[in-house]
Motif scaffolding. Structure first.
Motif, PDB file in Angstrom:
ATOM      1  N   VAL A   1       0.839  -1.192   0.000  1.00  9.00           N
ATOM      2  CA  VAL A   1       0.000   0.000   0.000  1.00  9.00           C
ATOM      3  C   VAL A   1       0.884   1.256   0.000  1.00  9.00           C
ATOM      4  O   VAL A   1       1.877   1.316   0.713  1.00  9.00           O
ATOM      5  CB  VAL A   1      -0.930   0.026   1.234  1.00  9.00           C
ATOM      6  N   GLU A   2       0.473   2.221  -0.826  1.00 13.62           N
ATOM      7  CA  GLU A   2       1.099   3.547  -0.796  1.00 13.62           C
ATOM      8  C   GLU A   2       0.154   4.478  -0.047  1.00 13.62           C
ATOM      9  O   GLU A   2      -1.008   4.631  -0.422  1.00 13.62           O
ATOM     10  CB  GLU A   2       1.330   4.069  -2.211  1.00 13.62           C
ATOM     11  N   VAL A   3       0.643   5.098   1.011  1.00 13.08           N
ATOM     12  CA  VAL A   3      -0.175   5.963   1.856  1.00 13.08           C
ATOM     13  C   VAL A   3       0.384   7.381   1.797  1.00 13.08           C
ATOM     14  O   VAL A   3       1.572   7.591   2.055  1.00 13.08           O
ATOM     15  CB  VAL A   3      -0.192   5.465   3.317  1.00 13.08           C
ATOM     16  N   THR A   4      -0.465   8.346   1.447  1.00 15.44           N
ATOM     17  CA  THR A   4      -0.108   9.759   1.481  1.00 15.44           C
ATOM     18  C   THR A   4      -1.040  10.439   2.478  1.00 15.44           C
ATOM     19  O   THR A   4      -2.259  10.365   2.329  1.00 15.44           O
ATOM     20  CB  THR A   4      -0.252  10.416   0.106  1.00 15.44           C
ATOM     21  N   SER A  28      -6.174  13.634   6.552  1.00 17.47           N
ATOM     22  CA  SER A  28      -6.801  12.951   5.422  1.00 17.47           C
ATOM     23  C   SER A  28      -5.770  12.008   4.828  1.00 17.47           C
ATOM     24  O   SER A  28      -4.623  12.399   4.603  1.00 17.47           O
ATOM     25  CB  SER A  28      -7.273  13.955   4.369  1.00 17.47           C
ATOM     26  N   VAL A  29      -6.182  10.771   4.584  1.00 16.75           N
ATOM     27  CA  VAL A  29      -5.257   9.730   4.141  1.00 16.75           C
ATOM     28  C   VAL A  29      -5.698   9.216   2.777  1.00 16.75           C
ATOM     29  O   VAL A  29      -6.851   8.790   2.609  1.00 16.75           O
ATOM     30  CB  VAL A  29      -5.210   8.564   5.149  1.00 16.75           C
ATOM     31  N   ILE A  30      -4.789   9.284   1.806  1.00 15.15           N
ATOM     32  CA  ILE A  30      -5.038   8.731   0.478  1.00 15.15           C
ATOM     33  C   ILE A  30      -4.276   7.409   0.386  1.00 15.15           C
ATOM     34  O   ILE A  30      -3.053   7.383   0.574  1.00 15.15           O
ATOM     35  CB  ILE A  30      -4.566   9.676  -0.640  1.00 15.15           C
ATOM     36  N   THR A  31      -4.993   6.329   0.132  1.00 24.28           N
ATOM     37  CA  THR A  31      -4.355   5.012   0.046  1.00 24.28           C
ATOM     38  C   THR A  31      -4.495   4.463  -1.366  1.00 24.28           C
ATOM     39  O   THR A  31      -5.520   4.681  -2.030  1.00 24.28           O
ATOM     40  CB  THR A  31      -4.989   4.023   1.049  1.00 24.28           C
ATOM     41  N   ARG A  32      -3.471   3.774  -1.777  1.00 24.10           N
ATOM     42  CA  ARG A  32      -3.470   3.162  -3.113  1.00 24.10           C
ATOM     43  C   ARG A  32      -2.901   1.757  -3.010  1.00 24.10           C
ATOM     44  O   ARG A  32      -1.828   1.545  -2.450  1.00 24.10           O
ATOM     45  CB  ARG A  32      -2.648   4.007  -4.077  1.00 24.10           C
ATOM     46  N   ASP A  33      -3.640   0.805  -3.556  1.00 26.19           N
ATOM     47  CA  ASP A  33      -3.175  -0.576  -3.587  1.00 26.19           C
ATOM     48  C   ASP A  33      -2.149  -0.698  -4.714  1.00 26.19           C
ATOM     49  O   ASP A  33      -2.490  -0.606  -5.898  1.00 26.19           O
ATOM     50  CB  ASP A  33      -4.363  -1.517  -3.834  1.00 26.19           C
ATOM     51  N   VAL A  34      -0.882  -0.879  -4.350  1.00 28.28           N
ATOM     52  CA  VAL A  34       0.191  -0.948  -5.340  1.00 28.28           C
ATOM     53  C   VAL A  34       0.784  -2.350  -5.400  1.00 28.28           C
ATOM     54  O   VAL A  34       1.918  -2.521  -5.831  1.00 28.28           O
ATOM     55  CB  VAL A  34       1.290   0.094  -5.022  1.00 28.28           C
ATOM     56  N   THR A  35      -0.005  -3.330  -4.985  1.00 26.73           N
ATOM     57  CA  THR A  35       0.500  -4.713  -4.959  1.00 26.73           C
ATOM     58  C   THR A  35       0.928  -5.169  -6.342  1.00 26.73           C
ATOM     59  O   THR A  35       2.046  -5.684  -6.524  1.00 26.73           O
ATOM     60  CB  THR A  35      -0.586  -5.654  -4.399  1.00 26.73           C
ATOM     61  N   GLU A  36       0.063  -4.993  -7.332  1.00 23.36           N
ATOM     62  CA  GLU A  36       0.400  -5.434  -8.694  1.00 23.36           C
ATOM     63  C   GLU A  36       1.600  -4.664  -9.224  1.00 23.36           C
ATOM     64  O   GLU A  36       2.486  -5.252  -9.868  1.00 23.36           O
ATOM     65  CB  GLU A  36      -0.805  -5.256  -9.613  1.00 23.36           C
ATOM     66  N   HIS A  37       1.618  -3.362  -8.977  1.00 25.11           N
ATOM     67  CA  HIS A  37       2.750  -2.548  -9.440  1.00 25.11           C
ATOM     68  C   HIS A  37       4.042  -3.009  -8.780  1.00 25.11           C
ATOM     69  O   HIS A  37       5.085  -3.127  -9.451  1.00 25.11           O
ATOM     70  CB  HIS A  37       2.484  -1.081  -9.125  1.00 25.11           C
ATOM     71  N   HIS A  38       3.975  -3.278  -7.478  1.00 25.25           N
ATOM     72  CA  HIS A  38       5.176  -3.724  -6.762  1.00 25.25           C
ATOM     73  C   HIS A  38       5.648  -5.069  -7.309  1.00 25.25           C
ATOM     74  O   HIS A  38       6.852  -5.269  -7.519  1.00 25.25           O
ATOM     75  CB  HIS A  38       4.873  -3.833  -5.271  1.00 25.25           C
ATOM     76  N   GLN A  39       4.708  -5.983  -7.515  1.00 28.79           N
ATOM     77  CA  GLN A  39       5.081  -7.293  -8.053  1.00 28.79           C
ATOM     78  C   GLN A  39       5.695  -7.151  -9.443  1.00 28.79           C
ATOM     79  O   GLN A  39       6.666  -7.857  -9.769  1.00 28.79           O
ATOM     80  CB  GLN A  39       3.852  -8.194  -8.093  1.00 28.79           C
ATOM     81  N   ALA A  40       5.134  -6.238 -10.244  1.00 30.70           N
ATOM     82  CA  ALA A  40       5.695  -6.015 -11.582  1.00 30.70           C
ATOM     83  C   ALA A  40       7.102  -5.431 -11.485  1.00 30.70           C
ATOM     84  O   ALA A  40       7.999  -5.808 -12.259  1.00 30.70           O
ATOM     85  CB  ALA A  40       4.787  -5.085 -12.385  1.00 30.70           C
ATOM     86  N   GLN A  41       7.299  -4.511 -10.518  1.00 33.75           N
ATOM     87  CA  GLN A  41       8.616  -3.918 -10.334  1.00 33.75           C
ATOM     88  C   GLN A  41       9.638  -4.972  -9.898  1.00 33.75           C
ATOM     89  O   GLN A  41      10.774  -4.985 -10.387  1.00 33.75           O
ATOM     90  CB  GLN A  41       8.549  -2.811  -9.278  1.00 33.75           C
TER      91      GLN A  41
END
Length: 381
Positions: free
Chosen positions: A222-225, A234-247
């Motif tokens: 997860v990327e948390v800003t 205020s917290v913006i969360t993004r599921d970056v699992t696929e991106h991380h696995q691709a990286q």
């Protein structure tokens, strides 16, 4: 039944001078008719005394007799209690206004409700602002619910005050599971994780924070800003699992290619097509040319005078610009020492980070050519 007695003249004078609309209804008569209306009520509604007295206040509602506040009034009168509601009412000219109505029962010495005192206050500006704010909140909520990133609001105590659908889905919950609960109660280990620590830093330092980490509680990268606010964060969360696995897969692939590149016995060079600058060379290329890697990286081939006949280089580059592969071109290369090498060079176009590049595969034919010429001379002799 005869009407009940009206208030004393002193009270009547006070109500007459009141700047708030006031009516008195007779609770002992059928349908609670109005038996008194002050001038402020006339100014508020536009109706005159002759239009008001003897009528039930519902005439101000027009055709809107099923408003939520109406049911509250009925229940309060039934129980003999006070009530305050906001109704949609209409003036004599048909214009709408929001009427904050407060009804208070008046009892006689025996405790019987004989009259109701009604205070009328025009709160149209307030209600329109509230409705506008509510509409803006609905639009904002609807917009945020369509955002694919998670949006979550926390107050100063870490209580979740809002979460959109994407934020709840990333957490593997529903908004109902989260709103109103403290973050630490939903995710007990959160304060100990890098993601939780970044939220705390944003709150304490009053500066935005960003963190990307693996959450063991939801089994996702997860990327948390986090953005601080006066009432929390205020917290913006993004599921970056696929991106991380691709990286990770890309890094592993690059590592394999890098190992193959370095171990190849054939000299290999990577150059950028736009300016012909060397981006990388393998050890075999160093051995062939006599240049070490640091002498080549960042330098254009033309300045190193590697090509004996520059026409060969330009012809190859023209083919590269057209997206073609030039295979086994016979060229002559000049090493750092000045020695000339007879080579076959194959040029393969490739794109790296959006930049057109060229992989040059070099086969040194110098010794083979010398041996061939020696054999030919020997045969002639």
């Amino acid at each position: 039944m005869a009407p009940s007695a009206l208030p004393s003249s002193l009270l009547t004078d006070a109500l007459h001078a009141c700047v708030v609309g006031v009516v008195i209804t007779d609770a002992l008569q059928e349908d609670h008719p109005i038996v008194y209306a002050n001038p402020a009520f006339e100014r508020l509604t536009g109706f005159r005394q002759a239009d008001i007295l003897g009528r039930n206040c519902r005439f101000l509602q027009g055709d809107e007799h099923e408003q939520p506040g109406v049911a509250e009034i009925r229940e309060a009168i039934k129980e003999g209690q006070s009530v305050t509601v906001v109704l949609r009412n209409y003036r004599r000219d048909g214009t709408l206004f929001h009427n904050e109505l407060t009804l208070s029962p008046v009892r006689n010495a025996a405790g019987q409700v004989t009259h109701y005192l009604g205070f009328q206050n025009d709160v149209t500006t307030r209600e329109e602002a509230r409705q506008s704010a509510a509409q803006s909140a609905r639009v904002l909520s609807s917009t945020l619910d369509r955002v694919t990133d998670g949006v979550t609001s926390l107050d100063q105590d870490g209580v979740i005050t809002y979460v959109n659908g994407s934020g709840a889905a990333i957490a593997g919950r529903t908004p109902t599971d989260l709103v109103g609960h403290r973050l630490i109660d939903v995710f007990p280990t959160a304060p100990l994780t890098p993601l939780g620590q970044s939220i705390l830093r944003a709150r304490d330092a009053s500066s935005p924070q960003r963190e990307t980490a693996f959450s063991s509680e939801i089994q996702k990268w997860v990327e948390v800003t986090t953005y601080p606010a006066e009432d929390g964060v205020s917290v913006i969360t993004r599921d970056v699992t696929e991106h991380h696995q691709a990286q990770v897969a890309l890094q592993r692939s690059e590592q394999r290619v890098s190992r193959i590149f370095a171990a190849s016995p054939m000299p290999v060079a990577l150059t950028r097509l736009s300016d012909r600058v060397f981006l990388d060379v393998n050890p075999a290329f160093e051995d062939l040319t006599g240049y070490i890697r640091d002498e080549l990286i960042g330098q254009p081939a033309s300045e190193l005078n590697l090509w004996v006949d520059d026409t060969e280089r330009l012809n190859a580059l023209r083919e590269m610009a057209n997206g073609n592969t030039a295979r086994k071109r016979t060229v002559s290369l000049r090493g750092k020492s000045g020695q000339i090498y007879d080579c076959f060079v194959s040029f393969v176009p490739i794109e790296i980070a959006g930049d057109p590049c060229v992989i040059s595969l070099v086969q040194d034919m110098t010794n083979e050519n010398r041996a061939r010429r020696a054999m030919e001379e020997s045969e002639e002799r």
